[in-house]
Design a protein around this motif. Structure first.
Motif, mmCIF file in Angstrom:
data_model
loop_
_atom_site.group_PDB
_atom_site.id
_atom_site.type_symbol
_atom_site.label_atom_id
_atom_site.label_comp_id
_atom_site.label_asym_id
_atom_site.label_seq_id
_atom_site.Cartn_x
_atom_site.Cartn_y
_atom_site.Cartn_z
ATOM 1 N N ARG A 174 0.816 -1.219 0.000
ATOM 2 C CA ARG A 174 0.000 0.000 0.000
ATOM 3 C C ARG A 174 0.845 1.262 0.000
ATOM 4 N NH1 ARG A 174 -3.079 -2.935 4.101
ATOM 5 N NH2 ARG A 174 -2.087 -1.688 5.720
ATOM 6 N N VAL A 175 2.158 1.137 0.171
ATOM 7 C CA VAL A 175 2.985 2.345 0.275
ATOM 8 C C VAL A 175 4.060 2.382 -0.813
ATOM 9 C CG1 VAL A 175 2.648 2.439 2.769
ATOM 10 C CG2 VAL A 175 4.688 1.394 1.864
ATOM 11 N N GLN A 176 4.537 3.610 -1.081
ATOM 12 C CA GLN A 176 5.609 3.777 -2.073
ATOM 13 C C GLN A 176 6.830 4.357 -1.371
ATOM 14 O OE1 GLN A 176 4.301 7.152 -4.127
ATOM 15 N NE2 GLN A 176 2.547 6.194 -5.110
ATOM 16 N N PRO A 177 8.020 4.110 -1.955
ATOM 17 C CA PRO A 177 9.181 4.810 -1.402
ATOM 18 C C PRO A 177 9.031 6.310 -1.646
ATOM 19 C CG PRO A 177 9.811 3.354 -3.236
ATOM 20 C CD PRO A 177 8.325 3.273 -3.104
ATOM 21 N N SER A 178 9.672 7.138 -0.824
ATOM 22 C CA SER A 178 9.519 8.582 -0.937
ATOM 23 C C SER A 178 10.003 9.096 -2.298
ATOM 24 C CB SER A 178 10.316 9.254 0.183
ATOM 25 O OG SER A 178 10.543 10.597 -0.137
ATOM 26 N N PRO A 179 9.116 9.740 -3.098
ATOM 27 C CA PRO A 179 9.528 10.230 -4.424
ATOM 28 C C PRO A 179 10.572 11.340 -4.336
ATOM 29 C CG PRO A 179 7.150 10.530 -4.092
ATOM 30 C CD PRO A 179 7.715 10.016 -2.805
ATOM 31 N N THR A 180 10.571 12.112 -3.250
ATOM 32 C CA THR A 180 11.566 13.190 -3.153
ATOM 33 C C THR A 180 12.958 12.596 -2.943
ATOM 34 O OG1 THR A 180 10.799 13.419 -0.878
ATOM 35 C CG2 THR A 180 10.150 15.123 -2.379
ATOM 36 N N ILE A 181 13.026 11.545 -2.140
ATOM 37 C CA ILE A 181 14.325 10.887 -1.951
ATOM 38 C C ILE A 181 14.753 10.236 -3.273
ATOM 39 C CG2 ILE A 181 15.508 9.004 -0.702
ATOM 40 C CD1 ILE A 181 13.856 9.803 1.788
ATOM 41 N N ALA A 182 13.795 9.686 -4.023
ATOM 42 C CA ALA A 182 14.113 9.047 -5.306
ATOM 43 C C ALA A 182 14.698 10.063 -6.292
ATOM 44 C CB ALA A 182 12.861 8.396 -5.886
ATOM 45 N N VAL A 183 14.130 11.272 -6.336
ATOM 46 C CA VAL A 183 14.643 12.299 -7.260
ATOM 47 C C VAL A 183 16.062 12.698 -6.859
ATOM 48 C CG1 VAL A 183 14.382 14.711 -7.987
ATOM 49 C CG2 VAL A 183 12.409 13.206 -7.954
ATOM 50 N N THR A 184 16.269 12.888 -5.571
ATOM 51 C CA THR A 184 17.594 13.278 -5.082
ATOM 52 C C THR A 184 18.614 12.200 -5.443
ATOM 53 O OG1 THR A 184 16.456 14.319 -3.248
ATOM 54 C CG2 THR A 184 18.812 14.128 -3.026
ATOM 55 N N GLN A 185 18.209 10.952 -5.291
ATOM 56 C CA GLN A 185 19.090 9.822 -5.597
ATOM 57 C C GLN A 185 19.414 9.775 -7.099
ATOM 58 O OE1 GLN A 185 20.763 8.094 -3.671
ATOM 59 N NE2 GLN A 185 21.515 6.516 -5.062
ATOM 60 N N LYS A 186 18.375 10.001 -7.936
ATOM 61 C CA LYS A 186 18.562 9.968 -9.402
ATOM 62 C C LYS A 186 19.550 11.067 -9.811
ATOM 63 C CE LYS A 186 17.417 8.758 -13.635
ATOM 64 N NZ LYS A 186 16.616 9.168 -14.685
ATOM 65 N N ALA A 187 19.371 12.265 -9.228
ATOM 66 C CA ALA A 187 20.271 13.384 -9.551
ATOM 67 C C ALA A 187 21.704 13.028 -9.143
ATOM 68 C CB ALA A 187 19.803 14.652 -8.835
ATOM 69 N N ARG A 188 21.847 12.402 -7.980
ATOM 70 C CA ARG A 188 23.182 12.015 -7.491
ATOM 71 C C ARG A 188 23.828 11.007 -8.454
ATOM 72 N NH1 ARG A 188 21.937 10.282 -2.124
ATOM 73 N NH2 ARG A 188 21.728 12.434 -1.483
ATOM 74 N N GLU A 189 23.028 10.041 -8.919
ATOM 75 C CA GLU A 189 23.566 9.017 -9.836
ATOM 76 C C GLU A 189 24.037 9.650 -11.145
ATOM 77 O OE1 GLU A 189 20.612 5.562 -8.178
ATOM 78 O OE2 GLU A 189 20.466 6.095 -10.316
ATOM 79 N N LEU A 190 23.209 10.571 -11.671
ATOM 80 C CA LEU A 190 23.585 11.221 -12.939
ATOM 81 C C LEU A 190 24.870 12.026 -12.759
ATOM 82 C CD1 LEU A 190 20.123 12.442 -14.300
ATOM 83 C CD2 LEU A 190 21.594 10.695 -15.302
ATOM 84 N N ARG A 191 24.975 12.693 -11.618
ATOM 85 C CA ARG A 191 26.168 13.496 -11.327
ATOM 86 C C ARG A 191 27.394 12.588 -11.219
ATOM 87 N NH1 ARG A 191 24.424 16.120 -6.761
ATOM 88 N NH2 ARG A 191 22.916 17.395 -7.829
ATOM 89 N N ASP A 192 27.216 11.453 -10.523
ATOM 90 C CA ASP A 192 28.330 10.502 -10.392
ATOM 91 C C ASP A 192 28.763 9.966 -11.757
ATOM 92 O OD1 ASP A 192 28.255 10.920 -7.718
ATOM 93 O OD2 ASP A 192 27.274 9.019 -7.202
ATOM 94 N N ALA A 193 27.789 9.908 -12.682
ATOM 95 C CA ALA A 193 28.113 9.399 -14.024
ATOM 96 C C ALA A 193 28.693 10.514 -14.899
ATOM 97 C CB ALA A 193 26.856 8.816 -14.665
#
Ligand SMILES: Cc1ncc(COP(=O)(O)O)c(C=O)c1O
Length: 400
Positions: free
Chosen positions: A10-29
């Motif tokens: 019934r629950v989703q992981p936090s979308p704000t944390i997901a966006v922050t994580q995605k940005a971090r991954e792109l930066r690392d790449a």
């Protein structure tokens, strides 16, 4: 037998944390990405608070504490509520947890039964509906709109309340919109709540000190003292004191509720970090001038972002009262196509194309329950904000 619980479905992981994580991954790449997703100040924790943490280690405050806070911190919280909000609490009415997030979670876990409803003004902080679901309750979304300044009207609140309503969650200034309620606007809501004595009020005052221009913060138990006995007033040191990583939040409320929250906490994290608690004592009892200084920067950044985003074709960005977010509408961009061939059918498509094509990470409005919008956190440098906003403008100009 499936490994994962039915609750988790019934629950989703936090979308704000997901966006922050995605940005971090792109930066690392190796990509040049500006992250406007994270809801935390870019300022360091003030020196005297950091010192108090170091001193706590030196003094040997490194053991388990009482589950819901050391007496010194509870005293400091009582003093804070009296000083800032005119609310009188004794230490047995105070609960300290691992961030405001855990305090809210404890309250919902301690009180919700299956079938209980929780009224949540929309757009909402992403965690409210999922926490309610985790605790077995049912979120009831009470809509606001850009036209009402993202403020809940008394009529909408009245319509959302049923005999099954257990809580009304109130958040001013709001994450994600920055909208704050004046005394009279809040009084109109507390008048509705007075007519429904079975409804409890959970006031999330996390952004109390981040208020600009002539906006004056107020909280339900202060505006309507008759609601004091059924209000949990939640706050914390994360935002105003630049202490997101220390993880200290607190609440004041009726003793039986505080005792029930203590039981939940004692069976989950045992107690908030001992060192952080001593740092929070220094924060609450110490000088506060840095808050006004930080607010000068936040207000300047807010004004910069609002004016630059309003220059972007298709965007409309209201000026918020507080917090460090803006919540522009992208209604004027819908139906267009980006140079990378993404059709802007909704705010998620907009945010995804913006990240991929211009390297700016924002959180799409659907995550907060109100589309078509996106949230910008302006708790980052003026330079990064200027660059990010001109990229957003270029992106909007490039849509056809
Ligand atoms: C509205 C609101 N409430 C509560 C919290 C939780 O704060 P913390 O757990 O960091 O104290 C946040 C953090 O983003 C928030 O935006």
């Amino acid at each position: 037998m499936p490994l994962l619980s039915a609750t988790l479905e019934r629950v989703q992981p936090s979308p704000t944390i997901a966006v922050t994580q995605k940005a971090r991954e792109l930066r690392d790449a190796g990509r040049d990405v500006i992250g406007l997703g994270a809801g935390e100040p870019d300022f360091d924790t003030p020196e005297h608070i950091r010192e108090a943490g170091i001193q706590a280690i030196r003094d040997g405050h490194t053991r388990y504490t009482a589950p819901d806070g050391i007496p010194e911190l509870k005293q400091a919280v009582c003093a804070k509520f009296a000083r800032d909000n005119g609310l009188t609490y004794v230490p047995s009415q105070i609960s300290v947890g691992t961030g405001g997030k855990q305090v809210l979670y404890n309250a919902l876990m301690a009180t919700l039964n299956v079938g209980d409803e929780v009224v949540i003004p929309t757009p909402y902080w992403v965690s409210y509906p999922d926490m309610v679901r985790l605790a077995g309750g049912t979120p009831v979304l009470a809509p606001t709109s850009i036209e009402t300044g993202f403020r809940l009207t008394p009529e909408t609140l009245e319509a959302a309340i049923t005999p099954a309503t257990k809580w009304f969650i109130f958040n001013s200034p709001s994450n994600p919109t920055g909208a704050g309620y004046s005394w009279n606007e809040l009084k109109a809501l507390t008048d509705v709540l007075l007519r429904h004595p079975h409804v409890w009020i959970l006031s999330d005052d996390m952004y109390e000190h981040l208020a600009y221009d002539d906006f004056r913060f107020c909280t339900p138990a202060q505006v309507e003292p008759e609601l004091y006995n059924r209000t949990l007033t939640v706050n914390g040191v994360s935002k105003a004191y630049c202490m997101t990583g220390w993880r200290i939040g607190y609440a004041g409320g009726p003793q039986p509720l505080i005792a029930a929250m203590r039981t939940v906490q004692s069976q989950s994290t045992s107690n908030p970090c001992s060192i952080s608690q001593w740092a929070a004592v220094a924060a609450l009892n110490g000088p506060h001038d840095f808050i006004a200084e930080n607010n000068v920067a936040f207000k300047r950044r807010r004004d910069l972002v609002v004016s630059m985003l309003n220059e972007a074709p298709g965007l409309a960005c209201p000026t918020p009262d507080g917090a460090f977010y803006v919540y522009p509408s992208i209604a004027g961009c819908l139906g267009k196509t980006s140079p990378g061939k993404t059709e802007i059918t909704n705010d998620e498509a907009f945010a995804t194309a913006l990240l991929e094509e211009q390297g700016v990470a924002v959180v799409f409005g659907a995550a907060f329950g109100l589309s078509p919008h996106f949230r910008v956190s302006y708790a980052t440098s003026d330079e990064a904000l200027r660059e990010a906003c001109s990229r957003i403008r270029m992106f909007c100009e490039s849509l056809s």
